[in-house]
Design an enzyme around this catalytic site. Structure first.
Site, PDB file in Angstrom:
ATOM      1  N   CYS A  66     -28.767  61.770 -11.408  1.00 20.35           N
ATOM      2  CA  CYS A  66     -28.598  62.171 -12.809  1.00 20.35           C
ATOM      3  C   CYS A  66     -29.559  63.329 -13.060  1.00 20.35           C
ATOM      4  O   CYS A  66     -29.916  64.046 -12.125  1.00 20.35           O
ATOM      5  CB  CYS A  66     -28.800  60.988 -13.755  1.00 20.35           C
ATOM      6  SG  CYS A  66     -30.452  60.246 -13.759  1.00 20.35           S
ATOM      7  N   HIS A  99     -41.452  50.569   2.612  1.00 22.24           N
ATOM      8  CA  HIS A  99     -42.361  49.640   1.936  1.00 22.24           C
ATOM      9  C   HIS A  99     -41.664  48.758   0.906  1.00 22.24           C
ATOM     10  O   HIS A  99     -42.054  47.612   0.721  1.00 22.24           O
ATOM     11  CB  HIS A  99     -43.466  50.425   1.195  1.00 22.24           C
ATOM     12  CG  HIS A  99     -44.491  51.027   2.096  1.00 22.24           C
ATOM     13  ND1 HIS A  99     -45.827  51.064   1.799  1.00 22.24           N
ATOM     14  CD2 HIS A  99     -44.361  51.638   3.302  1.00 22.24           C
ATOM     15  CE1 HIS A  99     -46.498  51.664   2.779  1.00 22.24           C
ATOM     16  NE2 HIS A  99     -45.621  52.026   3.697  1.00 22.24           N
TER      17      HIS A  99
HETATM   18  C1  RB5 Z   1     -28.441  63.515 -19.370  1.00 21.01           C
HETATM   19  O1  RB5 Z   1     -28.685  64.532 -20.283  1.00 21.01           O
HETATM   20  C2  RB5 Z   1     -29.725  62.926 -18.862  1.00 21.01           C
HETATM   21  O2  RB5 Z   1     -30.366  62.245 -19.885  1.00 21.01           O
HETATM   22  C3  RB5 Z   1     -29.448  62.015 -17.694  1.00 21.01           C
HETATM   23  O3  RB5 Z   1     -28.822  62.739 -16.684  1.00 21.01           O
HETATM   24  C4  RB5 Z   1     -30.645  61.367 -17.029  1.00 21.01           C
HETATM   25  O4  RB5 Z   1     -31.592  62.324 -16.657  1.00 21.01           O
HETATM   26  C5  RB5 Z   1     -31.257  60.252 -17.741  1.00 21.01           C
HETATM   27  O5  RB5 Z   1     -32.293  59.728 -17.365  1.00 21.01           O
END
Ligand code: RB5
Length: 148
Positions: A66, A99
């Site tokens: 993400c 670990h």
């Molecule tokens: C998306 O904008 C972002 O919040 C998501 O990809 C992530 O980094 C959340 O922790």
């Protein structure tokens, strides 16, 4: 290895395709649970899908991407039995396996570039858990079971 892959919009399009191709080029099988659309996506949805695939044994481990890796790791770690580590570098990724016996890792596509993402994934997948840490993993499971 058979790997569950998940991403939100922070790693959509070319990045996610490139990462999955990289894993396949290393001989891994990839099951894609990620977001392939155009708009924004809610990262917990994808983290949960991969976590369930890991727990059911459909895949051997999970890789989440993400923006920072943080949201997806928090979501994945809510699933009992998941140990998901945020790995911003290759050393952390290696130790997450050695670990912590992490069965998932989460990486930030807005934190590290595409080439570093690949090195981090390779580092995690190339490492081996050291059973001398079994007692600590058991202590984590105890916390989980206590619901504290
Ligand atoms: C998306 O904008 C972002 O919040 C998501 O990809 C992530 O980094 C959340 O922790």
């Amino acid at each position: 290895m058979k790997i569950g892959f998940g991403n939100d919009h922070a790693a959509r399009g070319e990045i996610r395709a490139e990462l999955m191709e990289h894993l396949k080029s290393r001989g891994h099988e990839v099951v894609d649970f990620g977001y392939a659309g155009e708009g924004a996506a809610d990262y917990p949805v994808y983290a949960r899908k991969v976590a369930h695939a890991v727990l059911s044994g459909e895949v051997e481990c999970g890789i989440l991407v993400c923006g920072t890796g943080i949201g997806m790791s928090i979501a994945a770690n809510k699933v009992h039995g998941i140990r998901c580590a945020v790995c911003p570098d290759a050393y952390s990724a290696e130790k997450a396996r050695e670990h912590n016996n992490a069965n998932m890792i989460a990486i930030g596509a807005r934190v590290v570039g595409p080439e570093s993402l690949k090195v981090i994934m390779d580092s995690y997948l190339g490492a081996t858990y050291n059973p001398k840490y079994d007692h600590r993993i058991a202590q984590i499971a105890e916390i989980e079971q206590a619901g504290e």
